[in-house]
Design an enzyme around this catalytic site. Structure first.
Site, mmCIF file in Angstrom:
data_model
loop_
_atom_site.group_PDB
_atom_site.id
_atom_site.type_symbol
_atom_site.label_atom_id
_atom_site.label_comp_id
_atom_site.label_asym_id
_atom_site.label_seq_id
_atom_site.Cartn_x
_atom_site.Cartn_y
_atom_site.Cartn_z
ATOM 1 C CG ASP A 93 -6.520 -0.558 -41.351
ATOM 2 O OD1 ASP A 93 -5.720 0.351 -41.635
ATOM 3 O OD2 ASP A 93 -7.234 -1.129 -42.191
ATOM 4 C CE1 TYR A 304 -8.998 2.188 -40.511
ATOM 5 C CE2 TYR A 304 -10.935 2.125 -39.091
ATOM 6 C CZ TYR A 304 -9.924 1.471 -39.797
ATOM 7 O OH TYR A 304 -9.866 0.093 -39.781
#
Length: 779
Positions: A93, A304
């Site tokens: 991430d 995201y």
């Protein structure tokens, strides 16, 4: 993520823990594969919670692979060190925690191969391929890695030491259980406790208002009597006198003020704003909203979600049309058509601002066309919030007319306020009524809201207005509302300051409590540790939570603003503006001061019949002493619990303070052996382990397992066998100071002294063996 990246790169051969192709291998982490060592890894004395051992401040922090995900760590370590693997791409991430996860695995695997960084905000094929075509040097993220490690280690220092000293002090005061503290969770708890205290101490005051209902040729409206000192009367007879004076009388409109205003489209969602809206509209918890958003991200329908930005970067402006077109389904078709009919799509600096985009831009739909059939009902609700907010940004400002009418009757003035929507603009797509519950979390009353939002007739100055009805209405001042997750997230975001303006709130985000990605977890932690309870949408402090805040002498750990400064420093560190060693030096000094302050604070004894929040675990008659606590002169006793695999015993002091856990003895022999037997290796307490398979025998195992391998076995008759001869011990380990044990002989006939914390996977002590024989060998 691993599957999506592999598919984008055409990597298809599935293996255990990875997917391999001709030139690439894709593998994945499962959360945090690597963890900080517990205190007793630095010194066995820290296994006991004692005041004289605090503060615990390691000279250098050490790590180990998590037992829960050890197999995946071994897979990644093997892949990283394969000879045919020449370079690494970090595709975790794109944020601080993702950087930490990779860095710890890479470091503990002792990999030294070059690394590049994949930094993407979407998991669509196009975004992944574009990201790989624009890989960035890992060195660019040195500051982010440093801030991630500093955050983790600082939280360990403060949380562990403060929790231990506060728990020990609480026991001295006669309180049971563990009182967990942390730099974010404790001030967050303090926000809830303080709000509940305000409500408990609030004394409502009765007052009276006069409401009048007027009839004009253009229509009816309502007004509130207003004098030079306001609109409230202390005595009912005063209000009734005014009502009687004007009821049925003819009046006139003294003044009409109309002010045309424009209302700009709201900012796009970051995670915290999305969580607040979802809580207000759908009663979703912050954790549930994050789970749904993550699922939509992994299905490639939104960008995201763990972002703190409410703006887009200018690099996206050329792609906006594709994002809009992808939402053309169901209720959004008409909105999309209207937006595309304008021609070239353009957003203003209100929504596009590179300076206000940090790691990730705001949450918006991706360019992948949505398929509603593949979403759950709750996922659709979150997608709806995100999509409406995104599409609304392309609409014109809403045009409103705010009107104030002053009506004069028998010398008495009545005030009326209302709003007329002249042009809906963005309100067609994302009407503010959808999130009205958020506004009601402020101190504005519902009556005031309805009055100010009411549509008023088109009246003019000097128009006649007859008082159809007038009445004295009894009201009471209201206590501040209890926190919901929506209001608490807002308070965490602004470090407890009451800030309703969304742009000012955004400017304060670096001084807030936690990050958008961690705030939901903090709330769940407070619930799990029984500091707060959830009553429908309300969050209420328990007696245990109230007791903790009351007992805690440190204003530092209870202060939202001071703890929010940590995030500001960590953000500076990520930019390379703040040295990690300076930050850690400050934290270590603060930790020592915290321990001193809490340990020297006066005790507050538990009053008879009082509670610590949850129901205190009262020791029943015949309860067994906890074997571990008894050896440490503590007062814990054994409590029976039920789990997925049946019943088991735990210590009443809790997992963090003691952690004793055992199977339930089946007979008196097993019970006596568990209570009285010392570990043959370290003389510590032992727990009972009953066999899960036929043919296996019951045994006692040291509570320090796996660090200590001491065992005692029961024979076929259920009698405890004599212990095995203790392993021969040697000099202290040169690296960690633990007493070494003798190992061997090996095929060469050699023996050596080795640290008992040594692990074959490299996760424990890494000291070299001390060979006893003169012949040289290698481990």
């Amino acid at each position: 993520m691993g599957r999506d990246i592999a598919a984008a790169l055409n990597v298809t051969r599935r293996l255990s823990g990875c997917i391999e192709g001709a030139t690439e291998i894709v593998t994945w982490c499962i959360g945090h594969l690597v963890e900080l060592d517990d205190p007793d890894a630095y010194d066995s004395k820290y296994h006991s919670w004692r005041l004289e051992h605090l503060p615990i401040i390691p000279e250098e922090f050490t790590y180990h692979p998590s037992e829960r995900t050890l197999d995946q760590f071994k897979v990644i370590k093997t892949l990283l060190n394969r000879k045919d693997v020449t370079s690494i791409v970090n595709a975790t991430d794109a944020g601080r925690e993702g950087e930490l996860i990779f860095d710890l695995v890479y470091t503990l695997a002792r990999c030294r191969k070059p690394v590049e960084r994949l930094w993407i905000s979407s998991l669509t094929r196009e975004a992944i391929i574009s990201g790989f075509n624009n890989l960035r040097p890992a060195a660019e993220y040195h500051g982010l890695r440093a801030s991630a490690r500093a955050r983790q280690q600082a939280d360990w220092l403060v949380g562990l030491n403060a929790t231990r000293v506060q728990t020990i002090k609480a026991r001295f005061a006669g309180r049971e259980g563990v009182y967990s503290l942390g730099r974010v969770q404790t001030p967050t708890l303090a926000l809830i406790v303080e709000r509940d205290r305000e409500i408990a101490n609030f004394v409502p005051t009765t007052y009276y208002e006069v409401l009048a209902f007027f009839q004009t040729a253009a229509g009816e409206y309502r007004g509130v009597w207003t004098g030079s000192a306001g609109s409230r009367f202390e005595r009912r007879e005063q209000a009734e006198a005014i009502a009687s004076k004007v009821e049925g009388k003819q009046g006139r409109i003294e003044r009409v003020e109309r002010k045309a205003t424009k209302e700009r489209p709201p900012l796009l969602y970051d995670l915290t704003a999305l969580q607040r809206a979802a809580n207000a509209r759908h009663s979703f918890s912050a954790a549930h909203t994050l789970e749904l958003a993550q699922s939509l991200y992994e299905k490639r329908f939104i960008t995201y979600p763990r972002t703190s930005s409410r703006h887009l970067s200018s690099s996206l402006t050329g792609e906006l049309k594709n994002h809009v077109e992808a939402t053309s389904i169901g209720p959004y078709v008409g909105f999309v058509a209207a937006i595309l009919a304008k021609g070239k799509l353009k957003l203003t600096s209100r929504h596009v601002d590179d300076k206000k985009v940090t790691d990730h831009h705001a949450i918006i739909p991706t360019k992948q066309r949505i398929e509603g059939s593949g979403l759950s009902a709750d996922e659709k609700r979150i997608y709806d919030l995100i999509t409406r907010r995104f599409l609304a940004a392309f609409y014109d400002d809403a045009e409103l007319e705010r009107t104030t009418i002053t009506t004069l009757v028998e010398g008495e003035r009545f005030l009326t306020r209302g709003t007329v929507v002249l042009k809906a603009g963005w309100r067609e797509v994302d009407p503010p009524g959808r999130t009205a519950a958020i506004e009601r979390a402020t101190n504005r009353s519902t009556d005031d809201e309805e009055a100010e939002d009411a549509e008023l007739p088109r009246v003019g100055k000097d128009d006649s207005a007859r008082t159809v009805k007038a009445e004295a209405v009894e009201k009471q001042t209201k206590a501040p509302p209890r926190h919901t997750e929506a209001s608490l997230l807002g308070a965490m975001e602004t470090a407890g300051k009451k800030v309703e303006d969304e742009e000012l709130r955004l400017a304060m985000k670096d001084a807030g409590l936690g990050t958008p990605a961690t705030r939901a977890g903090i709330i769940e932690t407070l619930l799990k540790r029984e500091y707060i309870t959830r009553d429908k949408k309300l969050l209420i402090a328990t007696n245990k939570g109230i007791a903790l805040i009351k007992m805690l002498p440190s204003t530092l750990l209870k202060s939202a603003e001071l703890t929010g400064m940590w995030e500001r420093k960590l953000a500076r560190m990520a930019r390379g503006d703040y040295p990690p060693d300076v930050f850690m030096s400050e934290v270590k000094q603060m930790t020592a001061e915290l321990v001193t302050q809490i340990s020297r604070a006066p005790l507050e004894q538990v009053q008879s019949g009082s509670s610590n929040g949850r129901k205190e675990t009262v020791r029943p008659d015949g309860a067994l002493d906890c074997p571990k606590c008894k050896r440490e002169n503590l007062t814990g006793f054994l409590v029976e619990r039920s789990g997925a695999n049946g019943k088991f015993l735990v210590c009443s002091s809790g997992r963090e303070a003691c952690g004793f856990l055992s199977d339930v003895p089946k007979n008196a022999r097993q019970r006596k052996a568990m209570l009285q037997t010392a570990c043959p290796a370290c003389r510590g307490a032992m727990r009972l382990r009953l066999p899960r398979e036929k043919g296996k025998r019951a045994h006692l195992s040291c509570v320090k397992h796996p660090e200590c391998a001491g065992r005692r076995w029961f024979n076929e008759q259920g009698v405890l066998e004599e212990p095995e001869a203790p392993k021969e011990t040697g000099p202290q380990c040169p690296q960690c100071g633990t007493t070494t044990v003798k190992r061997g002989p090996f095929s060469s006939g050699n023996h050596f002294w080795a640290c008992p914390r040594w692990r074959s996977d490299g996760g424990g002590c890494t000291a070299k063996p001390i060979w006893i024989n003169k012949a040289k060998a290698s481990l």
